[in-house]
Design a protein around this motif. Structure first.
Motif, PDB file in Angstrom:
ATOM      1  N   TYR A 120      13.629 -34.272  17.978  1.00 33.10           N
ATOM      2  CA  TYR A 120      12.691 -33.256  18.433  1.00 33.10           C
ATOM      3  C   TYR A 120      12.345 -32.338  17.263  1.00 33.10           C
ATOM      4  N   LEU A 121      11.167 -31.751  17.327  1.00 31.24           N
ATOM      5  CA  LEU A 121      10.751 -30.732  16.361  1.00 31.24           C
ATOM      6  C   LEU A 121      10.448 -29.446  17.123  1.00 31.24           C
ATOM      7  N   TYR A 122      11.127 -28.374  16.710  1.00 35.65           N
ATOM      8  CA  TYR A 122      10.852 -27.057  17.297  1.00 35.65           C
ATOM      9  C   TYR A 122      10.030 -26.274  16.273  1.00 35.65           C
ATOM     10  N   ARG A 123       8.763 -26.040  16.612  1.00 32.94           N
ATOM     11  CA  ARG A 123       7.841 -25.367  15.692  1.00 32.94           C
ATOM     12  C   ARG A 123       6.974 -24.397  16.490  1.00 32.94           C
ATOM     13  N   ASP A 124       6.835 -23.197  15.987  1.00 32.06           N
ATOM     14  CA  ASP A 124       6.008 -22.172  16.653  1.00 32.06           C
ATOM     15  C   ASP A 124       6.413 -22.001  18.116  1.00 32.06           C
ATOM     16  N   GLU A 125       7.734 -21.959  18.343  1.00 38.59           N
ATOM     17  CA  GLU A 125       8.305 -21.735  19.678  1.00 38.59           C
ATOM     18  C   GLU A 125       7.929 -22.827  20.686  1.00 38.59           C
ATOM     19  N   THR A 126       7.635 -24.017  20.169  1.00 34.90           N
ATOM     20  CA  THR A 126       7.304 -25.151  21.035  1.00 34.90           C
ATOM     21  C   THR A 126       8.144 -26.355  20.630  1.00 34.90           C
ATOM     22  N   LEU A 127       8.785 -26.986  21.617  1.00 37.55           N
ATOM     23  CA  LEU A 127       9.620 -28.151  21.361  1.00 37.55           C
ATOM     24  C   LEU A 127       8.809 -29.420  21.631  1.00 37.55           C
ATOM     25  N   ASP A 184      10.472 -24.557  10.610  1.00 34.58           N
ATOM     26  CA  ASP A 184      10.730 -25.751  11.417  1.00 34.58           C
ATOM     27  C   ASP A 184      12.217 -25.909  11.692  1.00 34.58           C
ATOM     28  N   ARG A 185      12.528 -26.349  12.897  1.00 32.86           N
ATOM     29  CA  ARG A 185      13.905 -26.703  13.242  1.00 32.86           C
ATOM     30  C   ARG A 185      13.876 -28.098  13.859  1.00 32.86           C
ATOM     31  N   TRP A 186      14.644 -29.001  13.272  1.00 38.26           N
ATOM     32  CA  TRP A 186      14.721 -30.376  13.750  1.00 38.26           C
ATOM     33  C   TRP A 186      15.987 -30.562  14.555  1.00 38.26           C
ATOM     34  N   THR A 205      17.100 -22.498  24.591  1.00 39.30           N
ATOM     35  CA  THR A 205      18.200 -22.275  23.654  1.00 39.30           C
ATOM     36  C   THR A 205      17.689 -22.119  22.231  1.00 39.30           C
ATOM     37  N   LEU A 206      16.752 -22.958  21.838  1.00 37.33           N
ATOM     38  CA  LEU A 206      16.209 -22.888  20.479  1.00 37.33           C
ATOM     39  C   LEU A 206      15.447 -21.593  20.245  1.00 37.33           C
ATOM     40  N   ARG A 207      14.831 -21.080  21.297  1.00 35.43           N
ATOM     41  CA  ARG A 207      14.042 -19.864  21.154  1.00 35.43           C
ATOM     42  C   ARG A 207      14.913 -18.636  20.837  1.00 35.43           C
ATOM     43  N   LEU A 208      16.211 -18.736  21.083  1.00 40.69           N
ATOM     44  CA  LEU A 208      17.112 -17.625  20.778  1.00 40.69           C
ATOM     45  C   LEU A 208      17.292 -17.444  19.271  1.00 40.69           C
ATOM     46  N   ALA A 209      16.885 -18.439  18.478  1.00 43.44           N
ATOM     47  CA  ALA A 209      16.911 -18.358  17.009  1.00 43.44           C
ATOM     48  C   ALA A 209      18.300 -18.049  16.476  1.00 43.44           C
ATOM     49  N   MET A 210      19.303 -18.644  17.092  1.00 44.49           N
ATOM     50  CA  MET A 210      20.661 -18.489  16.575  1.00 44.49           C
ATOM     51  C   MET A 210      20.876 -19.459  15.417  1.00 44.49           C
ATOM     52  N   ALA A 211      21.963 -19.294  14.693  1.00 46.18           N
ATOM     53  CA  ALA A 211      22.292 -20.209  13.605  1.00 46.18           C
ATOM     54  C   ALA A 211      22.471 -21.619  14.164  1.00 46.18           C
ATOM     55  N   PRO A 212      22.281 -22.648  13.343  1.00 42.96           N
ATOM     56  CA  PRO A 212      22.371 -24.022  13.849  1.00 42.96           C
ATOM     57  C   PRO A 212      23.657 -24.331  14.605  1.00 42.96           C
ATOM     58  N   GLY A 213      24.792 -23.856  14.088  1.00 43.01           N
ATOM     59  CA  GLY A 213      26.055 -24.135  14.755  1.00 43.01           C
ATOM     60  C   GLY A 213      26.123 -23.542  16.155  1.00 43.01           C
ATOM     61  N   ARG A 214      25.708 -22.292  16.297  1.00 40.03           N
ATOM     62  CA  ARG A 214      25.730 -21.652  17.611  1.00 40.03           C
ATOM     63  C   ARG A 214      24.703 -22.286  18.544  1.00 40.03           C
ATOM     64  N   THR A 215      23.566 -22.693  17.990  1.00 39.21           N
ATOM     65  CA  THR A 215      22.557 -23.368  18.811  1.00 39.21           C
ATOM     66  C   THR A 215      23.091 -24.691  19.339  1.00 39.21           C
ATOM     67  N   ALA A 216      23.765 -25.453  18.476  1.00 43.09           N
ATOM     68  CA  ALA A 216      24.349 -26.714  18.908  1.00 43.09           C
ATOM     69  C   ALA A 216      25.392 -26.482  19.997  1.00 43.09           C
ATOM     70  N   ASP A 217      26.199 -25.426  19.841  1.00 41.65           N
ATOM     71  CA  ASP A 217      27.199 -25.097  20.865  1.00 41.65           C
ATOM     72  C   ASP A 217      26.531 -24.768  22.193  1.00 41.65           C
ATOM     73  N   GLY A 218      25.414 -24.042  22.136  1.00 42.42           N
ATOM     74  CA  GLY A 218      24.705 -23.684  23.359  1.00 42.42           C
ATOM     75  C   GLY A 218      24.137 -24.906  24.066  1.00 42.42           C
ATOM     76  N   LEU A 219      23.570 -25.824  23.287  1.00 43.32           N
ATOM     77  CA  LEU A 219      23.036 -27.058  23.881  1.00 43.32           C
ATOM     78  C   LEU A 219      24.155 -27.906  24.474  1.00 43.32           C
ATOM     79  N   LEU A 220      25.285 -27.993  23.776  1.00 39.27           N
ATOM     80  CA  LEU A 220      26.423 -28.754  24.287  1.00 39.27           C
ATOM     81  C   LEU A 220      26.924 -28.162  25.599  1.00 39.27           C
ATOM     82  N   LYS A 221      26.946 -26.838  25.698  1.00 40.77           N
ATOM     83  CA  LYS A 221      27.394 -26.183  26.939  1.00 40.77           C
ATOM     84  C   LYS A 221      26.501 -26.579  28.109  1.00 40.77           C
ATOM     85  N   TYR A 222      25.202 -26.638  27.873  1.00 42.71           N
ATOM     86  CA  TYR A 222      24.287 -27.080  28.932  1.00 42.71           C
ATOM     87  C   TYR A 222      24.642 -28.495  29.389  1.00 42.71           C
ATOM     88  N   ALA A 223      24.933 -29.392  28.418  1.00 40.46           N
ATOM     89  CA  ALA A 223      25.264 -30.773  28.766  1.00 40.46           C
ATOM     90  C   ALA A 223      26.569 -30.835  29.556  1.00 40.46           C
TER      91      ALA A 223
END
Length: 416
Positions: A120-127, A184-186, A205-223
């Motif tokens: 996925y590509l997250y660009r301009d607040e759109t995934l 860009d965030r991939w 989750t991506l829109r929160l603009a957290m660091a990559p590690g914290r973003t990955a943790d947030g996505l994993l929590k959803y899963a």
């Protein structure tokens, strides 16, 4: 907020699986997710082999074309590694892995994809989903048979149509190049994430603009909150325009992080196999020097094979044409057992037609069997409408009975 040149990788077994068959890699210029398959014994080996083969690509490239060529070559080599692994460990037969990889080259992303892991590509607040799943249900979606939402819950959603495996020595990756922009965030992930967490929650989750590690943790929590029935692997990389030439240790997660995952015992004595031609071919010599007369025989045999193939094609074509002709004749013969009542365009009278109402292009599948002589103008308006729309009859006798009723309604008397 942009975390220029930063990345993270995380992998989790999930709540149902007993082992992790996913692997992930986040390096300097290379980022990979591989979702292994082939049962408890093979999936971790497949994804590990892929990661360990591709990690050699983590360096600078003079052009995107060089990166594409290297990525395709590494995938082909990884498939060869799997073929050899199965030769040494026959119980691993059928192992395979999805593969999603990004190589950053200046301000471009070189992408390789096979299977149903996603980029996925997250660009301009759109995934935006960049890759297309190589699955049975995706073909159903592409053909319009089901909707993307229905695909998420389809019972065959895990059936892959294309994968990196020991069954294909020349895997076909989707390869393309995309420009990167500042901010860009991939996101690379296995279907353990995309199959459980919808894009709306990913984007949130991506829109929160957290660091990559914290973003990955947030996505994993959803899963995990969604039940995590499969392994979950996530790789995130942020790009601030032109990708810097990074250095330092890479992050390897999942099965590939366990060195035991790619240890293959010494080869066992090879046994002929008619069920796995690729594996059998691996046991044969790669080349030899034939004598001149042998070359001539090869040329002659090739000619004979070409003639046989051409005769076979012609014979097959003739058989198909004959079958189609027989089917068409049979279908036409069947239509001539049908009857209906309609309007004769020549005389504007009621007629009994033999055949069916439909036409096959310019070919009419019906003709006037009998002109009854009943004028349309003599019929009540309701009956005129029925005849104009045609009245289907079950048989010729039924058509005759219908004409009798129409004649009676016209006031012209009974059928003579």
């Amino acid at each position: 907020m942009v975390f220029e040149g930063s990345s993270a990788a995380i992998s989790h077994t999930g709540k149902v699986r007993s082992n992790n068959q996913d692997s992930g890699y986040a390096g300097a210029n290379l980022f990979v997710v591989a979702d292994g398959m082939g049962g408890h014994a093979g999936g971790d080996v497949a994804s590990s082999l892929a990661i360990h083969r591709l990690q050699n690509l983590d360096h600078a490239y003079p052009s995107t074309m060089d990166a594409e060529a290297s990525l395709q070559a590494a995938a082909t080599t990884a498939a060869g590694d799997m073929i050899r692994a199965v030769k040494d460990r026959p119980e691993l037969a059928g192992l395979g892995t999805t593969l999603d990889a990004i190589i950053m080259v200046d301000d471009y992303a070189v992408i390789g994809h096979i299977g149903d892991s996603r980029i996925y590509l997250y660009r301009d607040e759109t995934l935006t989903q960049i890759t297309t799943d190589h699955t049975f249900v995706q073909r159903l979606v592409d053909s319009g048979r089901i909707t993307p939402e229905e695909a998420r819950y389809h019972p065959r959603r895990s059936v892959l149509m294309r994968v990196l495996s020991d069954m294909d020595a020349d895997p076909e990756l989707d390869m393309f190049v995309m420009p990167t922009l500042p901010g860009d965030r991939w996101l690379l992930c296995s279907d353990g994430l995309s199959g459980v967490v919808d894009e709306a929650h990913m984007e949130k989750t991506l829109r929160l603009a957290m660091a990559p590690g914290r973003t990955a943790d947030g996505l994993l929590k959803y899963a995990l909150d969604g039940g995590a029935p499969d392994n979950v692997t996530i790789v995130i990389v942020d790009v601030g325009g032109q990708h810097p030439l990074l250095s330092g240790s890479a992050t390897v997660v999942g099965a590939a992080a366990n060195p035991q995952g790619i240890i293959v015992p010494a080869a066992r004595p090879a046994r002929p196999s008619w069920l796995h031609p690729v594996r059998q071919a691996a046991n044969e010599p790669t080349h030899f020097e034939p004598a001149a007369d042998y070359l001539e025989e090869l040329i002659e045999e090739d000619h004979r094979r070409s003639v046989r193939r051409r005769v076979g094609w012609i014979t097959g074509l003739l058989v198909v044409i004959a079958l189609m002709a027989a089917a068409l004749f049979g279908a036409y013969a069947w239509t001539q057992t049908r009857y209906f009542v309609g309007v004769s365009s020549d005389t504007d009278t009621v007629a009994v037609f033999q055949g069916i109402q439909q036409d096959l292009g310019p070919i009419s599948l019906s003709h006037v069997y009998e002109d009854t002589g009943i004028k349309m103008s003599d019929l009540p308006s309701f009956n005129q409408s029925l005849v104009q729309q045609t009245i289907t009859a079950r048989s010729l006798d039924d058509a005759t009975a219908i004409v009798g009723r129409l004649r009676a309604s016209s006031g012209t008397g009974k059928t003579p």
